[in-house]
Enzyme design. Structure first.
Site, short mmCIF file in Angstrom:
data_model
loop_
_atom_site.label_atom_id
_atom_site.label_comp_id
_atom_site.label_asym_id
_atom_site.label_seq_id
_atom_site.Cartn_x
_atom_site.Cartn_y
_atom_site.Cartn_z
N ASP A 1 0.84 -1.21 0.00
CA ASP A 1 0.00 0.00 0.00
C ASP A 1 0.87 1.25 0.00
O ASP A 1 1.97 1.25 0.53
CB ASP A 1 -0.91 -0.03 1.24
CG ASP A 1 -2.06 0.95 1.12
OD1 ASP A 1 -2.27 1.51 0.02
OD2 ASP A 1 -2.76 1.16 2.13
N GLY B 1 0.19 5.47 -4.35
CA GLY B 1 -0.41 6.76 -4.71
C GLY B 1 0.20 7.89 -3.91
O GLY B 1 0.57 8.94 -4.46
N TRP C 1 3.08 7.91 -2.39
CA TRP C 1 4.51 8.07 -2.77
C TRP C 1 4.61 9.01 -3.96
O TRP C 1 5.46 9.91 -3.99
CB TRP C 1 5.10 6.69 -3.10
CG TRP C 1 6.55 6.70 -3.44
CD1 TRP C 1 7.60 6.52 -2.58
CD2 TRP C 1 7.13 6.91 -4.74
NE1 TRP C 1 8.79 6.59 -3.27
CE2 TRP C 1 8.54 6.84 -4.59
CE3 TRP C 1 6.60 7.14 -6.01
CZ2 TRP C 1 9.41 6.98 -5.68
CZ3 TRP C 1 7.47 7.30 -7.08
CH2 TRP C 1 8.87 7.22 -6.90
N ARG D 1 -0.38 9.30 -9.98
CA ARG D 1 -0.44 8.08 -9.18
C ARG D 1 0.23 6.88 -9.86
O ARG D 1 0.87 6.05 -9.21
CB ARG D 1 -1.92 7.72 -8.90
CG ARG D 1 -2.62 8.68 -7.96
CD ARG D 1 -4.09 8.27 -7.78
NE ARG D 1 -4.19 6.88 -7.34
CZ ARG D 1 -4.03 6.48 -6.09
NH1 ARG D 1 -3.77 7.36 -5.14
NH2 ARG D 1 -4.14 5.21 -5.79
N THR E 1 -10.50 -7.24 -5.80
CA THR E 1 -11.77 -7.22 -6.53
C THR E 1 -12.44 -5.84 -6.41
O THR E 1 -13.35 -5.52 -7.17
CB THR E 1 -12.71 -8.33 -5.99
OG1 THR E 1 -12.67 -8.31 -4.56
CG2 THR E 1 -12.33 -9.71 -6.48
N ASN F 1 -10.58 -2.98 -6.51
CA ASN F 1 -9.76 -1.97 -7.20
C ASN F 1 -10.32 -1.54 -8.56
O ASN F 1 -9.88 -0.53 -9.13
CB ASN F 1 -8.31 -2.46 -7.38
CG ASN F 1 -7.50 -2.42 -6.10
OD1 ASN F 1 -6.58 -3.22 -5.90
ND2 ASN F 1 -7.82 -1.50 -5.19
N TRP F 2 -11.33 -2.26 -9.08
CA TRP F 2 -11.96 -1.85 -10.35
C TRP F 2 -12.65 -0.51 -10.21
O TRP F 2 -12.96 0.14 -11.21
CB TRP F 2 -12.99 -2.90 -10.80
CG TRP F 2 -12.41 -4.24 -11.10
CD1 TRP F 2 -12.52 -5.36 -10.32
CD2 TRP F 2 -11.63 -4.62 -12.24
NE1 TRP F 2 -11.85 -6.41 -10.91
CE2 TRP F 2 -11.30 -5.99 -12.09
CE3 TRP F 2 -11.17 -3.94 -13.38
CZ2 TRP F 2 -10.54 -6.69 -13.03
CZ3 TRP F 2 -10.42 -4.65 -14.31
CH2 TRP F 2 -10.11 -6.00 -14.13
N ARG G 1 1.78 -5.05 6.12
CA ARG G 1 1.10 -4.00 5.35
C ARG G 1 1.93 -2.73 5.43
O ARG G 1 2.33 -2.31 6.52
CB ARG G 1 -0.31 -3.73 5.87
CG ARG G 1 -1.01 -2.68 5.00
CD ARG G 1 -2.46 -2.48 5.30
NE ARG G 1 -3.07 -1.61 4.29
CZ ARG G 1 -4.29 -1.71 3.81
NH1 ARG G 1 -5.08 -2.66 4.26
NH2 ARG G 1 -4.75 -0.88 2.90
C1 FPP Z 1 -2.04 0.25 -3.31
O1 FPP Z 1 -1.52 1.55 -3.25
C2 FPP Z 1 -1.45 -0.45 -4.42
C3 FPP Z 1 -2.14 -1.05 -5.43
C4 FPP Z 1 -3.60 -1.08 -5.50
C5 FPP Z 1 -1.43 -1.68 -6.55
C6 FPP Z 1 -0.28 -2.49 -6.13
C7 FPP Z 1 0.53 -2.84 -7.30
C8 FPP Z 1 1.87 -2.83 -7.30
C9 FPP Z 1 2.69 -2.53 -6.11
C10 FPP Z 1 2.62 -3.21 -8.49
C11 FPP Z 1 2.33 -4.63 -8.77
C12 FPP Z 1 3.24 -5.22 -9.67
C13 FPP Z 1 2.97 -6.30 -10.40
C14 FPP Z 1 4.07 -6.93 -11.10
C15 FPP Z 1 1.62 -6.87 -10.55
P1 FPP Z 1 -2.51 2.77 -3.44
O2 FPP Z 1 -2.58 3.09 -4.89
O3 FPP Z 1 -3.83 2.46 -2.83
O4 FPP Z 1 -1.75 3.88 -2.64
P2 FPP Z 1 -2.43 5.05 -1.81
O5 FPP Z 1 -3.18 4.40 -0.68
O6 FPP Z 1 -1.25 5.84 -1.33
O7 FPP Z 1 -3.31 5.82 -2.75
#
Ligand code: FPP
Length: 271
Positions: A35, A38, A40, A48, A81, A83-84, A207
Site C-alpha cells: 500500500d 499513490g 509516494w 499516481r 476485486t 480496485n476496479w 502491510r
Molecule cells: C495500493 O496503493 C497499491 C495497489 C492497489 C497496486 C499495487 C501494485 C503494485 C505494487 C505493483 C504490482 C506489480 C505487479 C508486477 C503486478 P494505493 O494506490 O492504494 O496507494 P495510496 O493508498 O497511497 O493511494
C-alpha cells in the site's frame, strides 16, 4: 517501528528493534499488502501511476530478497476485486504492469529458481494480462524455489463464497453429510489450496503505508498470522525493511491459542 518524517522524506528507526537472524526462524509464507503507491507519487507531485511503476520495481527487489533469506511463499496483493472502482486510466495501467513485469523479469525469476503463481478471478482480467500471467506460470513451472504468488483480482469474501458454492455442489452431487465438512475441506477449496498444507497460511502478514487493516485479504488464512505494519510506503519498502519485519516475527511468542509455559510450569501442569 520505522516512522516517516515527511520533512526529511526518509525513514528513521524510532526505537531499538530486534535484530534479524538469518539462521533463525524464517516465516515460510509471507503475505504483503503493498500500500502507499499513490501517496509516494503524490509526495513527489507525480501522477499516481508513477507510484505503481515504482511499486513494480519494489516487487522485484523484495522478491529477490525474500527468496535469498529463505522464504518459501511470497504472496503479494497486487489488485483486489474492489480496485476496479479506480479511474479507468489507473486500472488500465495496473493491468499492464504484470505484462511489463513478467516480460522483463521472468529471466531473472528463472535464474533465482522462483515459481510464479497467480490467484484470483483471473478470467475477468483483460486478455493481454491473462496471457502474460499464463506465460510466466508456464515459463517458471519447473522452478523449485520460492513461490511468488500474486493475488490479482482477488477478494477474500468472494473466495469464501466460491469455496462454499463448490463444497455445496460437491455435497449435492456426492451426498456428502454436512458434518463431514471440516476446516481442511474448506482450506482445500480456497485459492491457497494449490500450496502444500503447511505452506497455505502466511505466518507473517505485512502491510505498508501506515494503514492498519486487512482489506479483504486472506481472511481465513491469516487466522494465526503475525501482523507487521510499517509506515514505509510500498515504493520505499526494501530488503532491509523485510528483514526488520522478519526480525519482529522472530521475536514473537506464537501460542496458537495454547500456552507457552516455561519448562518448570509445564511439569506442574502435567503432573
Ligand atoms: C495500493 O496503493 C497499491 C495497489 C492497489 C497496486 C499495487 C501494485 C503494485 C505494487 C505493483 C504490482 C506489480 C505487479 C508486477 C503486478 P494505493 O494506490 O492504494 O496507494 P495510496 O493508498 O497511497 O493511494
Amino acid at each position: 517501528m520505522w516512522r516517516l518524517f515527511p520533512q526529511k522524506n526518509k525513514y528513521v528507526q524510532e526505537e531499538a528493534e530486534f535484530h534479524f537472524d538469518p539462521a533463525g526462524n524464517i516465516p515460510k509464507h509471507v503475505a504483503i499488502i503493498m500500500d502507499g503507491n499513490g501517496r509516494w507519487a503524490q509526495n513527489r507531485r507525480l501522477p499516481r501511476i508513477a507510484g505503481h511503476q515504482e511499486g513494480m520495481e519494489t516487487v522485484k527487489t523484495v522478491t529477490k530478497h525474500a527468496s535469498k533469506i529463505g522464504i518459501k511463499v511470497l504472496t503479494l496483493y497486487a489488485f483486489s476485486t474492489e480496485n476496479w472502482k479506480r479511474p479507468t486510466e489507473e486500472v488500465n495501467f495496473l493491468m499492464q504492469l504484470p505484462v511489463d513485469f513478467f516480460d522483463k523479469f521472468v529471466p531473472e525469476l528463472i535464474k533465482e529458481n522462483v515459481k510464479v503463481h497467480v490467484m484470483g478471478y483471473t478470467e475477468f482480467l483483460p486478455a493481454h494480462t491473462q496471457d502474460a500471467v499464463k506465460r510466466a506460470i508456464e515459463q517458471t513451472k519447473n522452478n523449485t524455489g520460492m513461490v511468488l504468488n500474486f493475488a490479482l483480482n482477488y477478494g477474500s469474501r468472494a473466495e469464501l463464497v466460491t469455496a462454499t458454492q463448490a463444497i455445496v455442489k460437491k455435497a449435492q452431487a456426492e451426498g456428502v453429510a454436512a458434518e463431514t465438512i471440516d476446516e481442511s475441506m474448506i482450506a482445500d477449496h480456497l485459492m491457497t489450496g494449490f500450496l502444500p498444507v503447511d505452506l497455505r497460511d502466511p505466518e507473517l502478514l505485512i502491510r505498508t503505508s501506515g494503514e492498519e487493516r486487512i482489506s479483504n485479504f486472506l481472511l481465513w488464512q491469516i487466522a494465526y498470522s503475525e501482523l507487521f505494519f510499517t509506515d514505509a510506503l510500498w515504493p520505499d519498502f526494501n530488503g532491509e525493511l523485510l528483514e526488520m519485519a522478519v526480525a519482529s516475527f522472530q521475536n514473537r511468542n506464537r501460542r496458537f491459542g495454547g500456552l507457552n509455559l516455561p519448562v518448570a510450569d509445564e511439569h506442574q501442569v502435567t503432573e
